[in-house]
Design a protein around this motif. Structure first.
Motif, mmCIF file in Angstrom:
data_model
loop_
_atom_site.group_PDB
_atom_site.id
_atom_site.type_symbol
_atom_site.label_atom_id
_atom_site.label_comp_id
_atom_site.label_asym_id
_atom_site.label_seq_id
_atom_site.Cartn_x
_atom_site.Cartn_y
_atom_site.Cartn_z
ATOM 1 N N ILE A 42 -0.238 9.109 15.262
ATOM 2 C CA ILE A 42 -0.737 9.231 16.622
ATOM 3 C C ILE A 42 -2.226 8.898 16.660
ATOM 4 N N PHE A 43 -2.974 9.423 15.698
ATOM 5 C CA PHE A 43 -4.409 9.149 15.592
ATOM 6 C C PHE A 43 -4.806 9.305 14.139
ATOM 7 N N GLU A 44 -5.406 8.263 13.577
ATOM 8 C CA GLU A 44 -5.902 8.366 12.214
ATOM 9 C C GLU A 44 -7.184 7.573 12.066
ATOM 10 N N VAL A 45 -7.995 8.001 11.140
ATOM 11 C CA VAL A 45 -9.278 7.361 10.874
ATOM 12 C C VAL A 45 -9.059 6.279 9.838
ATOM 13 N N VAL A 82 -8.571 6.636 20.621
ATOM 14 C CA VAL A 82 -8.038 7.733 21.419
ATOM 15 C C VAL A 82 -7.283 7.197 22.634
ATOM 16 N N SER A 83 -6.168 7.843 22.944
ATOM 17 C CA SER A 83 -5.380 7.548 24.137
ATOM 18 C C SER A 83 -4.894 8.870 24.725
ATOM 19 N N LYS A 84 -4.169 8.788 25.836
ATOM 20 C CA LYS A 84 -3.587 10.005 26.417
ATOM 21 C C LYS A 84 -2.694 10.714 25.415
ATOM 22 N N ARG A 85 -1.942 9.941 24.626
ATOM 23 C CA ARG A 85 -1.030 10.562 23.650
ATOM 24 C C ARG A 85 -1.810 11.397 22.631
ATOM 25 N N VAL A 86 -2.972 10.917 22.232
ATOM 26 C CA VAL A 86 -3.793 11.660 21.278
ATOM 27 C C VAL A 86 -4.251 12.976 21.901
ATOM 28 N N VAL A 87 -4.686 12.920 23.137
ATOM 29 C CA VAL A 87 -5.137 14.147 23.812
ATOM 30 C C VAL A 87 -3.977 15.120 23.979
ATOM 31 N N GLN A 88 -2.797 14.616 24.301
ATOM 32 C CA GLN A 88 -1.634 15.499 24.433
ATOM 33 C C GLN A 88 -1.294 16.156 23.093
ATOM 34 N N ALA A 89 -1.434 15.410 22.001
ATOM 35 C CA ALA A 89 -1.209 15.993 20.677
ATOM 36 C C ALA A 89 -2.250 17.065 20.385
ATOM 37 N N ALA A 90 -3.506 16.791 20.753
ATOM 38 C CA ALA A 90 -4.569 17.778 20.552
ATOM 39 C C ALA A 90 -4.340 19.014 21.403
ATOM 40 N N ALA A 126 3.767 19.247 23.006
ATOM 41 C CA ALA A 126 4.425 18.622 21.857
ATOM 42 C C ALA A 126 5.626 17.806 22.317
ATOM 43 N N THR A 127 6.394 18.363 23.264
ATOM 44 C CA THR A 127 7.560 17.654 23.791
ATOM 45 C C THR A 127 7.148 16.373 24.507
ATOM 46 N N THR A 128 6.043 16.420 25.236
ATOM 47 C CA THR A 128 5.556 15.223 25.927
ATOM 48 C C THR A 128 5.289 14.097 24.936
ATOM 49 N N VAL A 129 4.656 14.426 23.816
ATOM 50 C CA VAL A 129 4.367 13.400 22.806
ATOM 51 C C VAL A 129 5.652 12.901 22.165
ATOM 52 N N ILE A 130 6.533 13.820 21.790
ATOM 53 C CA ILE A 130 7.792 13.436 21.142
ATOM 54 C C ILE A 130 8.629 12.572 22.084
ATOM 55 N N SER A 131 8.712 12.982 23.340
ATOM 56 C CA SER A 131 9.573 12.299 24.305
ATOM 57 C C SER A 131 9.003 10.965 24.786
ATOM 58 N N SER A 132 7.732 10.713 24.496
ATOM 59 C CA SER A 132 7.137 9.445 24.917
ATOM 60 C C SER A 132 7.798 8.253 24.230
ATOM 61 N N ALA A 133 8.446 8.510 23.087
ATOM 62 C CA ALA A 133 9.124 7.468 22.308
ATOM 63 C C ALA A 133 8.163 6.402 21.805
ATOM 64 N N LYS A 134 6.861 6.708 21.780
ATOM 65 C CA LYS A 134 5.876 5.777 21.247
ATOM 66 C C LYS A 134 5.714 5.906 19.739
ATOM 67 N N PHE A 135 6.251 6.979 19.187
ATOM 68 C CA PHE A 135 6.126 7.248 17.759
ATOM 69 C C PHE A 135 7.500 7.605 17.209
ATOM 70 N N THR A 136 7.745 7.268 15.966
ATOM 71 C CA THR A 136 9.034 7.574 15.361
ATOM 72 C C THR A 136 8.831 8.178 13.977
ATOM 73 N N VAL A 184 -5.254 10.975 8.326
ATOM 74 C CA VAL A 184 -4.480 11.199 9.544
ATOM 75 C C VAL A 184 -5.001 12.437 10.261
ATOM 76 N N VAL A 185 -5.249 12.305 11.552
ATOM 77 C CA VAL A 185 -5.681 13.436 12.371
ATOM 78 C C VAL A 185 -4.483 14.072 13.081
ATOM 79 N N PHE A 186 -3.624 13.248 13.675
ATOM 80 C CA PHE A 186 -2.391 13.719 14.313
ATOM 81 C C PHE A 186 -1.260 12.761 13.969
ATOM 82 N N ARG A 187 -0.087 13.301 13.648
ATOM 83 C CA ARG A 187 1.104 12.471 13.507
ATOM 84 C C ARG A 187 2.313 13.211 14.056
ATOM 85 N N LEU A 188 3.382 12.462 14.251
ATOM 86 C CA LEU A 188 4.540 12.981 14.961
ATOM 87 C C LEU A 188 5.161 14.198 14.281
ATOM 88 N N ALA A 189 5.197 14.210 12.960
ATOM 89 C CA ALA A 189 5.799 15.350 12.255
ATOM 90 C C ALA A 189 5.140 16.663 12.655
#
Length: 448
Positions: A254-257, A200-208, A226-236, A330-335
């Motif tokens: 973003i987060f997967e088991v 878990v990171s801040k990005r995961v919490v923002q996605a949640a 959602a925009t915060t996660v997309i705009s972070s440019a950490k995921f493509t 996968v729990v959260f992903r960019l799509a």
């Protein structure tokens, strides 16, 4: 799988055995069975927290896809037959497992929150991070619990006498607690996990939070997060959808088991591929092979040799083995973030232009080589987003929750199955729980 009591059934050896997580034995956990008395215990307890949550993820796929119209029962397991025929009962073993997994995660999180502040020798950064992880995963478990069962007991400690007699708590109150956990976790987590999408990171919490606000119909906050996660440019968005099907930990994750070759129980692979207990529904196959869906037909594969009787010959491809490299859940992903933002924007009337819902949908249509979505009415765009979520997120545990939260379950599911009833918009409280917990007696969901 065996039944479990409300909070105190954890697997013996939780910290070391993944197989027991997925086939848990029933034990009343005493406090001293999980050791957290010195700094050296912290890494093992952290693993235990993530293992507890991992046991929930396959249950989420079962709930999200099996309760809805994405599956067709094809085997012999009675619990899956109930989902296939839409005749779910309170004695269903998968219903019991989901409940147990929710409270297993909550219990370990509560244990950490109670014990960790008293342990000496732990660095302040390590303490803050694990407490934040525990709060987030407790919040996420409660989120899934409340959207699956409705009002659920809100457990905030590990006291056995208290937790053996907790009544159901109003959904709104549980969701307030979820938001409080997310908010607290957000403050103390690193922006990005040093180990990637496995933790878990801040990005995961923002996605949640984006998903949380979408479900709450708070369109502004859903769009913002959602925009915060997309705009972070950490995921493509990966160029080829086949990558989503065939690889773990993609650039989109973003987060997967995660599973390794040594601990992969291949639970969903056995269900979908080896045993073929469950196969994609005919309706889903038609949808996945549409011009809108494009290359997302790769989610399922046709084999003529499997086609016989009621078997349509199609097999889910998203869950292989650790050796194959696509065992993870996968729990959260960019799509999903693009789909959340598209829906939030459409609900606000932001349909066209570079900041409109259509543009977000077409990010995924372009990747999938599907027919581009044109600007239309708000109602048409929202239905297109519903279809897009089915194409893109099939077998990731979303479909039933999507239909219920949008008020579309009755229309879609009654056309899918003559046995559909509005009571299936919530799962029943497991019968084992209503028998064991006096506060739950007489508090079953309507119709069960």
């Amino acid at each position: 799988m065996k039944s479990h009591s409300l909070l105190f059934i954890l697997l013996f050896g939780l910290l070391t055995s993944c197989q027991d997580v997925l086939e848990p034995k029933s034990y009343d956990l005493q406090i001293d069975e999980i050791t957290l008395t010195r700094a050296a215990d912290v890494p093992l307890v952290r693993i235990g927290l993530y293992n507890a949550f991992r046991s929930l993820t396959s249950d989420i796929v079962i709930a999200g896809d099996f309760t809805a119209d994405n599956i067709k029962h094809n085997g012999t397991f009675a619990s899956y037959q109930e989902f296939g025929t839409k005749q779910i009962t309170s004695t269903n073993s998968d219903v019991q497992d989901f409940w147990a997994s929710v409270y297993r995660t909550i219990y370990v999180a509560n244990f950490i929150l109670e014990k960790l502040p008293t342990v000496s020798g732990v660095t302040e950064d390590s303490r803050k991070q694990l407490i934040a992880e525990a709060r987030f995963l407790r919040g996420l478990a409660n989120f899934y619990g409340v959207y699956t069962f409705g009002d659920i007991p809100l457990a905030t400690n590990t006291d056995q006498a208290t937790n053996r007699n907790i009544p159901r708590t109003a959904k709104a109150t549980v969701l307030t607690a979820v938001l409080a956990d997310y908010t607290a976790a957000l403050a103390d987590l690193p922006d990005d996990s040093s180990t990637g999408a496995a933790y878990v990171s801040k990005r995961v919490v923002q996605a949640a939070l984006a998903r949380f606000y979408l479900y709450q119909k708070n369109w502004v906050q859903a769009e913002t997060n959602a925009t915060t996660v997309i705009s972070s440019a950490k995921f493509t968005i990966v160029p080829d959808f086949n990558t989503i099907v065939n690889q773990n930990f993609t650039a989109e994750s973003i987060f997967e088991v995660g599973y390794t070759q040594s601990d992969d129980p291949a639970t969903l692979n056995n269900l979908f591929v080896s045993r073929r207990e469950v196969i994609p529904s005919d309706q889903l196959i038609i949808a996945l092979n549409s011009t809108e869906s494009g290359t997302r037909a790769a989610t399922a594969k046709f084999d003529f040799a499997q086609q016989k009787g009621s078997d349509n010959g199609w097999t889910v491809q998203k869950y292989g083995t650790a050796i194959a490299g696509n065992a993870n859940i996968v729990v959260f992903r960019l799509a999903e973030m693009y789909l959340i933002r598209a829906e939030a924007r459409a609900q606000q009337g932001k349909l066209s232009g570079t900041s409109g819902a259509v543009a977000d949908v077409n990010v995924l249509r372009t990747r999938a080589k599907g027919v581009a979505l044109a600007v239309g009415s708000q109602a048409d765009i929202l239905l297109a987003i519903e279809r897009e979520r089915q194409y893109e997120l099939a077998f990731e545990g979303h479909r039933w929750y999507d239909l219920v939260r949008t008020g579309r379950a009755q229309a879609v599911m009654s056309a899918f199955s003559p046995n559909w009833n509005s009571r299936y918009e919530l799962w029943p409280i497991p019968q084992s729980e209503t028998l064991r917990n006096p506060a739950l007696q007489g508090a079953q969901n309507p119709g069960y």
